[in-house]
Design a protein around this motif. Sequence first.
Motif, PDB file in Angstrom:
ATOM      1  N   SER A 140      -5.146  -8.276   1.810  1.00  0.00           N
ATOM      2  CA  SER A 140      -5.755  -8.928   0.558  1.00  0.00           C
ATOM      3  C   SER A 140      -5.005  -9.281  -1.057  1.00  0.00           C
ATOM      4  O   SER A 140      -5.874  -9.934  -1.990  1.00  0.00           O
ATOM      5  CB  SER A 140      -6.441  -8.207   0.414  1.00  0.00           C
ATOM      6  OG  SER A 140      -6.811  -6.961  -0.075  1.00  0.00           O
ATOM      7  N   LYS A 141      -3.602  -8.426  -1.037  1.00  0.00           N
ATOM      8  CA  LYS A 141      -3.127  -8.911  -1.974  1.00  0.00           C
ATOM      9  C   LYS A 141      -2.058  -9.849  -2.490  1.00  0.00           C
ATOM     10  O   LYS A 141      -1.546  -9.467  -3.551  1.00  0.00           O
ATOM     11  CB  LYS A 141      -2.241  -6.995  -2.754  1.00  0.00           C
ATOM     12  CG  LYS A 141      -4.106  -6.166  -3.324  1.00  0.00           C
ATOM     13  CD  LYS A 141      -3.109  -4.615  -3.925  1.00  0.00           C
ATOM     14  CE  LYS A 141      -4.095  -4.262  -4.105  1.00  0.00           C
ATOM     15  NZ  LYS A 141      -3.855  -2.276  -3.748  1.00  0.00           N
ATOM     16  N   ASN A 174      -0.458  -5.727   1.953  1.00  0.00           N
ATOM     17  CA  ASN A 174      -1.983  -5.264   2.218  1.00  0.00           C
ATOM     18  C   ASN A 174      -2.520  -7.062   1.842  1.00  0.00           C
ATOM     19  O   ASN A 174      -2.027  -7.315   1.609  1.00  0.00           O
ATOM     20  CB  ASN A 174      -2.084  -4.423   0.660  1.00  0.00           C
ATOM     21  CG  ASN A 174      -3.999  -5.015   0.729  1.00  0.00           C
ATOM     22  OD1 ASN A 174      -4.683  -5.696   0.996  1.00  0.00           O
ATOM     23  ND2 ASN A 174      -4.210  -3.548   0.446  1.00  0.00           N
ATOM     24  N   ASP A 225       0.803  -0.845  -0.106  1.00  0.00           N
ATOM     25  CA  ASP A 225       0.184   0.105   0.392  1.00  0.00           C
ATOM     26  C   ASP A 225       0.824   1.621  -0.006  1.00  0.00           C
ATOM     27  O   ASP A 225       2.117   1.475  -0.172  1.00  0.00           O
ATOM     28  CB  ASP A 225      -0.743   0.148   1.375  1.00  0.00           C
ATOM     29  CG  ASP A 225      -1.574  -0.567   1.288  1.00  0.00           C
ATOM     30  OD1 ASP A 225      -1.611  -1.746   0.132  1.00  0.00           O
ATOM     31  OD2 ASP A 225      -2.599  -1.171   2.698  1.00  0.00           O
ATOM     32  N   PRO A 226      -0.047   2.455  -0.451  1.00  0.00           N
ATOM     33  CA  PRO A 226       1.225   4.101  -0.264  1.00  0.00           C
ATOM     34  C   PRO A 226       2.183   4.124   0.647  1.00  0.00           C
ATOM     35  O   PRO A 226       2.977   5.086   0.701  1.00  0.00           O
ATOM     36  CB  PRO A 226       0.380   4.721  -1.012  1.00  0.00           C
ATOM     37  CG  PRO A 226      -1.137   3.678  -1.153  1.00  0.00           C
ATOM     38  CD  PRO A 226      -1.244   2.882  -0.504  1.00  0.00           C
TER      39      PRO A 226
END
Length: 138
Positions: free
Chosen positions: A96-97, A94, A88-89
């Motif tokens: 879920s990724k 993440n 994430d940024p």
Amino acid sequence: MVEVPRNFRLLEELEAGEKGTGSNQNVSVGLRDTSDIYFHFWNGTIVGPPSTTFEYRILSLEIYCDESYPKVPPHIRFLSKVNLPCVDPDGTVNRSKFLLFKNWDRRTTMETCLSELRKEMASPANRKLPQPPEGSVY
Ligand SMILES: *[C@@H]1O[C@H](CO)[C@@H](O)[C@H](O)[C@H]1NC(C)=O
Ligand SMILES: *[C@@H]1O[C@H](CO)[C@@H](O)[C@H](O)[C@H]1NC(C)=O
Ligand SMILES: *[C@@H]1O[C@H](CO)[C@@H](O)[C@H](O)[C@H]1NC(C)=O
């Protein structure tokens, strides 16, 4: 199946990290502070894989193992800035990724998590992604 209690499991991971007995010399995991008797906060590093845009970089990460670990994945955040689809940024991996987190198995160690992140960096889709300047942090 007998479940290994959290602290016993984390003690094993700590010893493997200190002795460098882990199977992968390209990642490392250690307690952030030896007085953290609850084994909550850990430091991680990944050596960027060769022939990728991560090459020669020593990437720092922070890992938080809450009371539910290893039933649930650890919280992993990059301190070194990276450009990777599963991050994430703000540097957080993440849930879920990242495939390993999605299909979590409680036998998976923090070291394996970092090895899998390293594999993400070397994957055909990611190996040439432009990266932030070396040494930049979140
Ligand atoms: C570490 O990375 C190098 C380069 O990718 C590789 O040749 C070596 O097998 C890796 N070591 C381990 C233990 O995975
Ligand atoms: C872990 O990382 C933090 C922040 O990057 C650093 O201040 C600390 O000294 C590290 N701990 C160890 C044991 O290397
Ligand atoms: C994590 O990934 C999911 C799925 O792509 C996305 O919806 C979510 O916003 C991401 N989380 C953060 C904090 O960016």
